[in-house]
Write an enzyme that holds these catalytic residues in place. Structure first.
Site, short mmCIF file in Angstrom:
data_model
loop_
_atom_site.label_atom_id
_atom_site.label_comp_id
_atom_site.label_asym_id
_atom_site.label_seq_id
_atom_site.Cartn_x
_atom_site.Cartn_y
_atom_site.Cartn_z
N SER A 134 -0.87 -8.61 1.62
CA SER A 134 -0.85 -7.20 1.56
C SER A 134 -2.59 -7.01 1.67
O SER A 134 -3.17 -7.40 2.63
CB SER A 134 -0.49 -6.33 0.45
OG SER A 134 -0.47 -5.05 0.62
N HIS A 170 3.61 -5.47 5.43
CA HIS A 170 4.74 -4.54 4.80
C HIS A 170 5.44 -3.79 6.18
O HIS A 170 5.71 -2.61 6.11
CB HIS A 170 4.50 -3.73 3.69
CG HIS A 170 3.70 -4.52 2.53
ND1 HIS A 170 4.19 -5.55 1.99
CD2 HIS A 170 2.60 -4.02 2.18
CE1 HIS A 170 3.33 -6.04 1.20
NE2 HIS A 170 2.41 -4.95 0.93
#
Length: 246
Positions: A134, A170
């Protein structure tokens, strides 16, 4: 032992819930270690949790996750001050750097205040594998879409820039990221974007994307390029990594 050339593993994965521990390292972390070329001793991982404010509970979970497969893990904290005297020497003494997710904007500000941006570049050039999830993926690129400023996604365009692309993380689980990435690439705010569904990682040798890999079947990676005033997305089919059961 270090990687044969500068290597980055940028991911939207690497962790899962364990059977006996809260967190275990999944196949993407193991793949980063394999790419470091370490053998004949315990792999040394530097865990960097700046993006979540060096949260002690997560440092404990990462330490436990490393214990299970027999990795040596050292946390590098910058809050309230660096927890080691020689930050550069500590980074360079590890096989793999694993950067936790959280706020990429805060990570960039704190790293730059401590000169860790330059240290990470030196480690990358020296063959330490740079990796993360991330925010720990996005930081290595030119920029990307982030929720660092609030619930509404906004662009960050001043990431470290080791890789000459933008990054989308994501991509399948946060519905706002794909359309914003497309818009930012189409208008030229961000360069060509390399994006990952949850559980997928991108492997770079130097600045070249050499492979997409996944720890979850059916997930994908994507390249988003600018064509005139529109964005064009191409799927990159990832190679399935061997499962690691613990």
């Amino acid at each position: 032992m270090t990687a044969a050339e500068p290597t980055i593993v940028a991911t939207s994965g690497g962790h899962r819930i364990g059977d006996r521990t809260r967190v275990v390292f999944d196949a993407l972390v193991h793949h980063a270690i394999d790419l470091s070329g370490v053998h004949g001793r315990r792999p040394r991982i530097l865990y960097v949790g700046t993006a979540i404010g060096d949260a002690e509970h997560f440092t404990a979970r990462m330490t436990e996750a490393a214990r299970v497969p027999g990795f040596d893990l050292t946390p590098l904290h910058l809050f309230p001050m660096p927890n080691v005297e020689d930050v550069e020497g500590t980074v360079l003494d590890h096989d793999v750097v694993w950067v936790m997710g959280g706020s990429v904007v805060n990570l960039l500000a704190v790293w730059r205040a401590h000169g860790l941006d330059h240290i990470m570049h030196k480690a990358w050039q020296a063959g330490v594998v740079l990796s993360g999830v991330s925010a720990g993926s996005l930081c290595w690129f030119q920029g990307g879409a982030t929720d660092s400023f609030g619930p509404e996604l906004r662009p960050v365009t001043n990431a470290l820039g080791f890789l000459p692309y933008s990054n989308g993380v994501h991509y399948d689980s946060d519905e706002g990221r794909r359309p914003l990435t497309h818009r930012l690439v189409a208008e030229g705010t961000l360069p060509t974007a390399h994006c990952t569904d949850d559980g997928v990682g991108l492997v770079y040798c130097g600045t070249e994307l050499v492979e997409a890999v996944t720890e979850i079947p059916g997930r994908g990676a994507y390249q988003v390029t600018r064509d005139g005033n529109r964005a064009v997305e191409e799927r990159i089919e990832p190679r399935r990594l061997p499962a690691h059961r613990v």
